[in-house]
Write an enzyme that holds these catalytic residues in place. Structure first.
Site, PDB file in Angstrom:
ATOM      1  N   HIS A  52      47.264  30.054  59.196  1.00  0.00           N
ATOM      2  CA  HIS A  52      46.284  29.996  58.106  1.00  0.00           C
ATOM      3  C   HIS A  52      46.158  31.329  57.355  1.00  0.00           C
ATOM      4  O   HIS A  52      46.267  31.359  56.137  1.00  0.00           O
ATOM      5  CB  HIS A  52      44.935  29.539  58.684  1.00  0.00           C
ATOM      6  N   GLU A  94      53.484  53.948  60.539  1.00  0.00           N
ATOM      7  CA  GLU A  94      52.081  53.897  60.087  1.00  0.00           C
ATOM      8  C   GLU A  94      51.243  52.921  60.917  1.00  0.00           C
ATOM      9  O   GLU A  94      50.034  53.083  61.028  1.00  0.00           O
ATOM     10  CB  GLU A  94      51.983  53.423  58.622  1.00  0.00           C
ATOM     11  N   HIS A 101      39.399  37.729  53.647  1.00  0.00           N
ATOM     12  CA  HIS A 101      40.260  36.687  54.211  1.00  0.00           C
ATOM     13  C   HIS A 101      41.315  36.314  53.180  1.00  0.00           C
ATOM     14  O   HIS A 101      40.978  35.942  52.060  1.00  0.00           O
ATOM     15  CB  HIS A 101      39.420  35.460  54.603  1.00  0.00           C
ATOM     16  N   HIS A 138      45.471  34.539  52.501  1.00  0.00           N
ATOM     17  CA  HIS A 138      46.599  33.742  52.980  1.00  0.00           C
ATOM     18  C   HIS A 138      47.882  34.537  52.715  1.00  0.00           C
ATOM     19  O   HIS A 138      48.703  34.153  51.888  1.00  0.00           O
ATOM     20  CB  HIS A 138      46.631  32.392  52.257  1.00  0.00           C
TER      21      HIS A 138
END
Ligand code: 2HA
Ligand code: ZN
Length: 282
Positions: free
Chosen positions: A216, A175, A145, A147
């Site tokens: 987020h 791609e 995860h 940002h």
């Protein structure tokens, strides 16, 4: 840069990638997290050999039981830890936990030496692991995860719609459809670390390795650190191109539907699945 070494081969492999995520500008301060489902035989052998006197930690209940992950070991970044410190303080940044009690709890088995616990997003990572382990027949093992700024920027510029976002990215670089034929699935803006965002993420993770937590960041699943890094890197690059194009007044054209179909056919052996958005659109 001197080569990074560590008693645990998995820490040795992942820590340079975690540091690189910070260098890429994807993981400021304590932002983001990573979890890696480790091969049980290998990690138990390493722990027995290198840390024979490790202390037993108590079981900590999980908010959402994950029976299909019972017994699995995860290398996980710690809550509040900085990706920037991965190489200098690996024993603080990382820990290893085992899922126990039929998937209802975890216990620490190594790391987090300054105290602490797995990332605040651990429950969501486990939801992701349980789904992606099943969907990929065990191939996928690591969840990252980040940002990633260009990717986040798009959630303020394009509709919060999986098809719209995926097509915009596929149309920017050849791609893209090859590397993420499953597309990017959008989760609406929700409070991080909650059961609500975990449940919304679960629905989308059934269909793709990659989800957008709107406003987020990105949450992606792959086989190993190298592959998940490459996946995020490609998506972030395409996002940057799309954002530049939007900043310049919006696209005058994109890689067309016919060429996308040709790309998917030509590289079909490399695709992890059929590009469903392409077929639906055609
Ligand atoms: O601070 O990124 O999503 C960790 C996070 C929460
Ligand atoms: Zn985050």
């Amino acid at each position: 840069m001197p080569r990074f070494t560590h008693a645990i081969s998995f820490v040795e492999e992942v820590a340079p990638f975690v540091r690189l995520c910070w260098e890429m500008g994807w993981n400021e301060a304590n932002g983001g997290n990573v979890s890696w489902r480790l091969p049980t035989d290998e990690i138990t052998a390493i722990l027995r050999r290198r840390f024979p006197n490790a202390r037993q930690h108590p079981a900590v209940p999980l908010p959402q039981p994950q029976p299909t992950l019972d017994g699995e070991y995860f290398l996980v970044t710690g809550s509040g830890q900085f990706f920037r410190h991965a190489l200098d303080h690996p024993d603080e940044v990382f820990g290893i936990v085992q899922i126990v009690d039929n998937g209802t709890a975890y216990r620490r088995v190594w790391g987090y030496v300054m105290g602490g616990s797995p990332t605040s997003e651990f429950a969501t990572h486990l939801v992701g692991h349980a789904i992606r382990k099943r969907v990929s027949n065990g191939r996928e093992r690591i969840v990252l995860h980040c940002h990633a700024p260009e990717f986040i920027a798009l959630s303020f510029l394009v509709p919060l719609d999986s098809r719209a976002l995926t097509m915009a990215l596929w149309q920017k670089m050849p791609e893209c459809i090859v590397i993420f034929p499953d597309g990017v699935r959008v989760v609406p803006p929700l409070l991080p670390g909650t059961v609500t965002i975990a449940e919304a993420s679960a629905v989308e993770l059934e269909k793709s390795r990659i989800i957008s937590w709107s406003h987020h960041g990105i949450f992606a699943s792959e086989e190993n650190p190298e592959r998940v890094f490459a996946l995020v890197e490609t998506i972030e690059k395409a996002s940057a191109i799309h954002r530049k194009v939007l900043s310049a007044g919006g696209p005058q054209r994109g890689i067309g539907q016919d060429l996308l179909i040709e790309l998917a056919d030509h590289f079909s052996a490399m695709l992890v699945c059929e590009p469903a958005f392409l077929k639906d659109a055609g």
